[in-house]
Design an enzyme around this catalytic site. Structure first.
Site, PDB file in Angstrom:
ATOM      1  N   SER A 283      -6.632   4.175  -1.511  1.00 21.46           N
ATOM      2  CA  SER A 283      -6.678   2.728  -1.061  1.00 21.46           C
ATOM      3  C   SER A 283      -8.127   2.156  -1.313  1.00 21.46           C
ATOM      4  O   SER A 283      -8.131   1.012  -1.881  1.00 21.46           O
ATOM      5  CB  SER A 283      -6.333   2.418   0.392  1.00 21.46           C
ATOM      6  OG  SER A 283      -4.757   2.724   0.659  1.00 21.46           O
TER       7      SER A 283
ATOM      8  N   ASP B  63       2.172   3.235   3.017  1.00 20.00           N
ATOM      9  CA  ASP B  63       1.160   4.498   2.814  1.00 20.00           C
ATOM     10  C   ASP B  63       1.206   5.133   4.293  1.00 20.00           C
ATOM     11  O   ASP B  63       0.896   6.362   4.174  1.00 20.00           O
ATOM     12  CB  ASP B  63      -0.216   3.868   2.710  1.00 20.00           C
ATOM     13  CG  ASP B  63      -1.100   4.886   2.358  1.00 20.00           C
ATOM     14  OD1 ASP B  63      -1.024   5.990   1.426  1.00 20.00           O
ATOM     15  OD2 ASP B  63      -2.494   4.602   2.706  1.00 20.00           O
TER      16      ASP B  63
ATOM     17  N   ARG C 288     -16.224   8.662   1.131  1.00 19.72           N
ATOM     18  CA  ARG C 288     -15.537   7.432   1.439  1.00 19.72           C
ATOM     19  C   ARG C 288     -15.861   7.274   2.843  1.00 19.72           C
ATOM     20  O   ARG C 288     -15.811   8.079   3.823  1.00 19.72           O
ATOM     21  CB  ARG C 288     -14.128   7.614   1.332  1.00 19.72           C
ATOM     22  CG  ARG C 288     -13.380   6.699   1.926  1.00 19.72           C
ATOM     23  CD  ARG C 288     -11.706   6.554   1.431  1.00 19.72           C
ATOM     24  NE  ARG C 288     -10.866   5.964   2.184  1.00 19.72           N
ATOM     25  CZ  ARG C 288      -9.666   5.852   1.962  1.00 19.72           C
ATOM     26  NH1 ARG C 288      -8.929   6.102   0.788  1.00 19.72           N
ATOM     27  NH2 ARG C 288      -8.953   4.971   2.563  1.00 19.72           N
ATOM     28  N   PRO C 289     -16.323   5.925   3.016  1.00 18.87           N
ATOM     29  CA  PRO C 289     -16.999   5.451   4.371  1.00 18.87           C
ATOM     30  C   PRO C 289     -15.987   5.372   5.556  1.00 18.87           C
ATOM     31  O   PRO C 289     -16.369   5.657   6.749  1.00 18.87           O
ATOM     32  CB  PRO C 289     -17.599   4.168   4.092  1.00 18.87           C
ATOM     33  CG  PRO C 289     -17.952   4.059   2.501  1.00 18.87           C
ATOM     34  CD  PRO C 289     -16.614   4.774   1.996  1.00 18.87           C
ATOM     35  N   ASP C 290     -14.730   4.899   5.458  1.00 22.97           N
ATOM     36  CA  ASP C 290     -14.079   4.061   6.473  1.00 22.97           C
ATOM     37  C   ASP C 290     -13.779   5.376   7.651  1.00 22.97           C
ATOM     38  O   ASP C 290     -13.680   5.073   8.822  1.00 22.97           O
ATOM     39  CB  ASP C 290     -12.684   3.456   5.909  1.00 22.97           C
ATOM     40  CG  ASP C 290     -11.841   4.273   5.123  1.00 22.97           C
ATOM     41  OD1 ASP C 290     -12.388   5.247   4.618  1.00 22.97           O
ATOM     42  OD2 ASP C 290     -10.573   4.227   5.019  1.00 22.97           O
TER      43      ASP C 290
ATOM     44  N   ARG D  90      -8.511  16.332  10.980  1.00 27.32           N
ATOM     45  CA  ARG D  90      -9.226  14.998  10.838  1.00 27.32           C
ATOM     46  C   ARG D  90      -8.619  13.892  11.501  1.00 27.32           C
ATOM     47  O   ARG D  90      -9.369  12.908  11.847  1.00 27.32           O
ATOM     48  CB  ARG D  90      -8.820  14.694   9.197  1.00 27.32           C
ATOM     49  CG  ARG D  90      -7.333  14.832   9.057  1.00 27.32           C
ATOM     50  CD  ARG D  90      -7.024  14.445   7.557  1.00 27.32           C
ATOM     51  NE  ARG D  90      -7.030  12.877   7.231  1.00 27.32           N
ATOM     52  CZ  ARG D  90      -7.369  12.510   6.159  1.00 27.32           C
ATOM     53  NH1 ARG D  90      -6.929  13.163   4.956  1.00 27.32           N
ATOM     54  NH2 ARG D  90      -7.407  11.345   5.998  1.00 27.32           N
TER      55      ARG D  90
ATOM     56  N   ARG E 163      -3.204  16.086   5.147  1.00 25.31           N
ATOM     57  CA  ARG E 163      -2.860  14.655   4.950  1.00 25.31           C
ATOM     58  C   ARG E 163      -2.877  14.185   3.576  1.00 25.31           C
ATOM     59  O   ARG E 163      -1.947  13.752   2.738  1.00 25.31           O
ATOM     60  CB  ARG E 163      -3.582  13.682   5.655  1.00 25.31           C
ATOM     61  CG  ARG E 163      -2.920  12.199   5.682  1.00 25.31           C
ATOM     62  CD  ARG E 163      -4.133  11.418   6.688  1.00 25.31           C
ATOM     63  NE  ARG E 163      -3.671  10.099   6.335  1.00 25.31           N
ATOM     64  CZ  ARG E 163      -3.065   9.252   7.509  1.00 25.31           C
ATOM     65  NH1 ARG E 163      -2.703   9.806   8.417  1.00 25.31           N
ATOM     66  NH2 ARG E 163      -3.167   8.082   7.064  1.00 25.31           N
ATOM     67  N   ASP E 164      -4.032  14.581   2.855  1.00 31.74           N
ATOM     68  CA  ASP E 164      -3.977  14.435   1.537  1.00 31.74           C
ATOM     69  C   ASP E 164      -3.887  15.645   0.572  1.00 31.74           C
ATOM     70  O   ASP E 164      -3.941  15.885  -0.685  1.00 31.74           O
ATOM     71  CB  ASP E 164      -5.360  13.958   0.955  1.00 31.74           C
ATOM     72  CG  ASP E 164      -5.796  12.362   1.557  1.00 31.74           C
ATOM     73  OD1 ASP E 164      -4.996  11.865   1.671  1.00 31.74           O
ATOM     74  OD2 ASP E 164      -6.788  12.275   1.941  1.00 31.74           O
TER      75      ASP E 164
ATOM     76  N   ASP F  84       0.670  -1.266  -0.071  1.00 36.05           N
ATOM     77  CA  ASP F  84       0.070   0.020  -0.096  1.00 36.05           C
ATOM     78  C   ASP F  84       0.875   1.265  -0.062  1.00 36.05           C
ATOM     79  O   ASP F  84       1.509   1.457   0.856  1.00 36.05           O
ATOM     80  CB  ASP F  84      -1.092  -0.079   1.382  1.00 36.05           C
ATOM     81  CG  ASP F  84      -2.294   0.563   1.019  1.00 36.05           C
ATOM     82  OD1 ASP F  84      -2.215   1.921   0.723  1.00 36.05           O
ATOM     83  OD2 ASP F  84      -3.155  -0.223   0.872  1.00 36.05           O
TER      84      ASP F  84
END
EC number: 5.4.2.12
Length: 540
Positions: free
Chosen positions: A74, A408, A268-270, A197, A165-166, A24
């Site tokens: 991911s 990652d 995105r759910p996670d 976040r 982060r992103d 990853d």
């Protein structure tokens, strides 16, 4: 499991597995500078790259159903690997709806607006505020503000989760200005809170983080900042705290109250799931809730099946996925990862199906409980490898899938030395997988879902913590018991492929038919055979 018997003894034949190792965040970039992969000690991967068939494939943008030049991630990567085709991702679906001005045609939002007009409750808009495009997009929030104005909802509170982060680690001010402009243009909305976040988007049941975000949203006794949002950011940076870790801060008295409505616009759910669970589940037990406002909640996508919420963009169903094909042919499969990536090799790789398929076994290895993974770069890789080796050598699984989170998760910290250690750890673990798979006569296919660790510093000199648009490697190590008929040793991996080609490649290695729905093509070809025209499968 096939078996044969002789006399009074019974011998079970052992399956030579096909093993898929997903590294990853292990992208490919030629330059060594600021590249934790090229600068780390990686004797195993280096040797495999030079000795076995290999290629580079695309893992971002159109190759995985995202807009051009949009970095992969991911969730998208594993979905594409499992589907064997390019899927139109949620970012694209929602962006098209927003750009066309069709949010007001979404049934869940129509119903929410009707109820809020009757109750005179406040509409709260909550989500990650950036253009990273991994969990959310700022354009969607702007679209929601214009939808609220058109729907006659004048009481609107905006709760911003800062990224870092992103996106660059001190970029929140840019997005803050965009939202202020959208509030002015739409004529509705008030900035109500800020929260990094790190607190609002935990996914590892670190409830001590989630409760901080929950309380700034729901506690009537929370103090209100006496300075502007911009001043909050400036003070945070002065203290060495970047966007990801911004302390939860209330900016107005617009907290969640009974009868209010909430739209959580992360798609995105996670990393959205825990906070929404705390806000909606009657029997939630992650932490004690001093305040439990009764809210009417809509989430952009389905975060999990049992949440009492409306869903603005229900998932599009998928069939004929890699796992389904393996299961339908009566073969057993094993999926394993540590906490950070477990949903990806299970839920996402199976197209959003939460329950295991027939013959599918899943094994979760807990990630170390540290504040950030530069403090433990090895993560749980050694324990994870041990469990995977046991599965390989059990001789019962035809397909084994393992995800290594280290490149990652440590890459996201922006700490070069830690990332190098993470890369070397994974390299050593690949050596163990190689030995184990070889002993069984099985085949090892190594790839990645997106880039990250190959770029640790941006052109501005700041730590680079986001993903990249770089290609990812694929290496094929054929096993003695899994030799492909008709090729001899004359195999190569073609160029011009993408993640959608991984499932067709695995099915060829397993000697299973590729469903028509899989528009991806196997990467395997005979040496010197003509390469198929470089085309990307079309989104479905």
């Amino acid at each position: 499991m096939p078996s044969s018997s002789s006399g009074n003894s019974r011998h079970f034949s052992r399956v030579a597995p096909v093993v898929l190792a997903i590294l990853d965040g292990w992208g490919h970039r030629e330059e060594v500078e600021h590249n934790s992969i090229r600068s780390a000690e990686t004797p195993i991967m280096d040797a495999l790259w030079h000795a076995y068939p290999h290629t580079l494939i695309e893992a971002s943008g159109a190759a995985v159903g995202l807009p051009d030049n949009q970095m992969g991630n991911s969730e998208v990567g594993h979905l594409t690997i499992g589907a064997g085709r390019v899927i139109r991702q949620e970012l694209v679906r929602i962006s098209e709806t927003v750009q066309a001005g069709r949010l007001g045609q979404t049934p869940a939002l129509i119903a929410l607006a009707e109820r809020l007009r009757k109750s005179d409750g406040t509409l709260h808009l909550l989500g990650l505020c950036s253009d990273g495009g991994v969990h959310s997009h700022i354009n969607h929030l702007c679209g929601l503000l214009h939808w609220a104005a058109a729907a006659g909802l004048n009481k609107v509170a905006v709760h911003l989760i800062t990224d870092g982060r992103d996106t660059p680690i001190q970029s929140a001010s840019k997005y803050l200005h965009q939202i202020e402009d959208a509030i002015n243009a739409s004529g509705v909305g008030e900035l109500a809170s800020l929260c990094g976040r790190y607190w609002a988007m935990d996914r590892d049941h670190r409830w001590e983080r989630t409760i901080r975000a929950y309380e700034v949203l729901t506690d009537p006794n929370q103090s209100i900042s006496r300075v502007t949002a911009e001043d909050v950011l400036s003070a945070s940076y002065a203290n060495g705290t970047t966007d990801e870790f911004l302390e939860p801060t209330r900016l107005s008295n617009n907290y969640f109250k009974d009868g209010d409505g909430l739209v959580m616009f992360n798609f995105r759910p996670d990393r959205a799931r825990q906070l929404v669970q705390a806000l909606t589940l009657p029997d939630f037990d992650g932490f004690p809730r001093a305040n439990q406002p009764s809210l009417d909640v809509v989430t952009f996508t389905q975060y999990e099946h049992d949440l009492p919420v409306g869903v603005a963009f229900p998932a599009e169903s998928l069939d004929d996925l890699l796992g389904q094909v393996v299961s339908e042919h009566g073969l057993r499969q094993y999926r394993t990862a540590e906490t950070e990536k477990y949903p990806h090799v299970t839920y996402f790789m199976n197209g959003g199906i939460e329950q295991p398929l027939a013959g599918e076994e899943r094994h979760l290895v807990p990630s170390p409980r540290v504040a950030t993974y530069d403090l433990a770069p090895a993560m749980a890789a050694d324990t994870l490898t041990e469990s995977c080796v046991n599965a390989i050598e059990s001789g019962v699984y035809s397909l084994v899938v393992i995800n290594y989170a280290n490149p990652d998760m440590v890459g996201h910290t922006g700490v070069m030395g830690a990332a190098q250690e993470a890369i070397s750890t994974v390299d050593r673990c690949i050596g163990r997988l190689l030995d184990s798979t070889g002993r069984m006569g099985g085949t090892l296919l190594i790839t990645a879902d997106h880039g990250n660790a190959e770029l640790m510093q941006g052109s501005d000199g700041q730590a680079w913590t986001a993903h990249t648009t770089n290609p990812v490697p694929v290496i094929l190590v054929e096993g003695e018991k899994r030799k492909l008929a008709g090729y001899g040793n004359d195999i190569q991996l073609r160029e011009g492929g993408g993640l959608a080609d991984i499932a067709p490649t695995l099915l060829q290695l397993l000697d299973l038919p590729k469903p028509d729905a899989m528009s991806g093509l196997s990467l395997i070809q005979a040496i010197d055979s003509p390469t198929p025209s470089a085309r990307l499968p079309q989104p479905v």
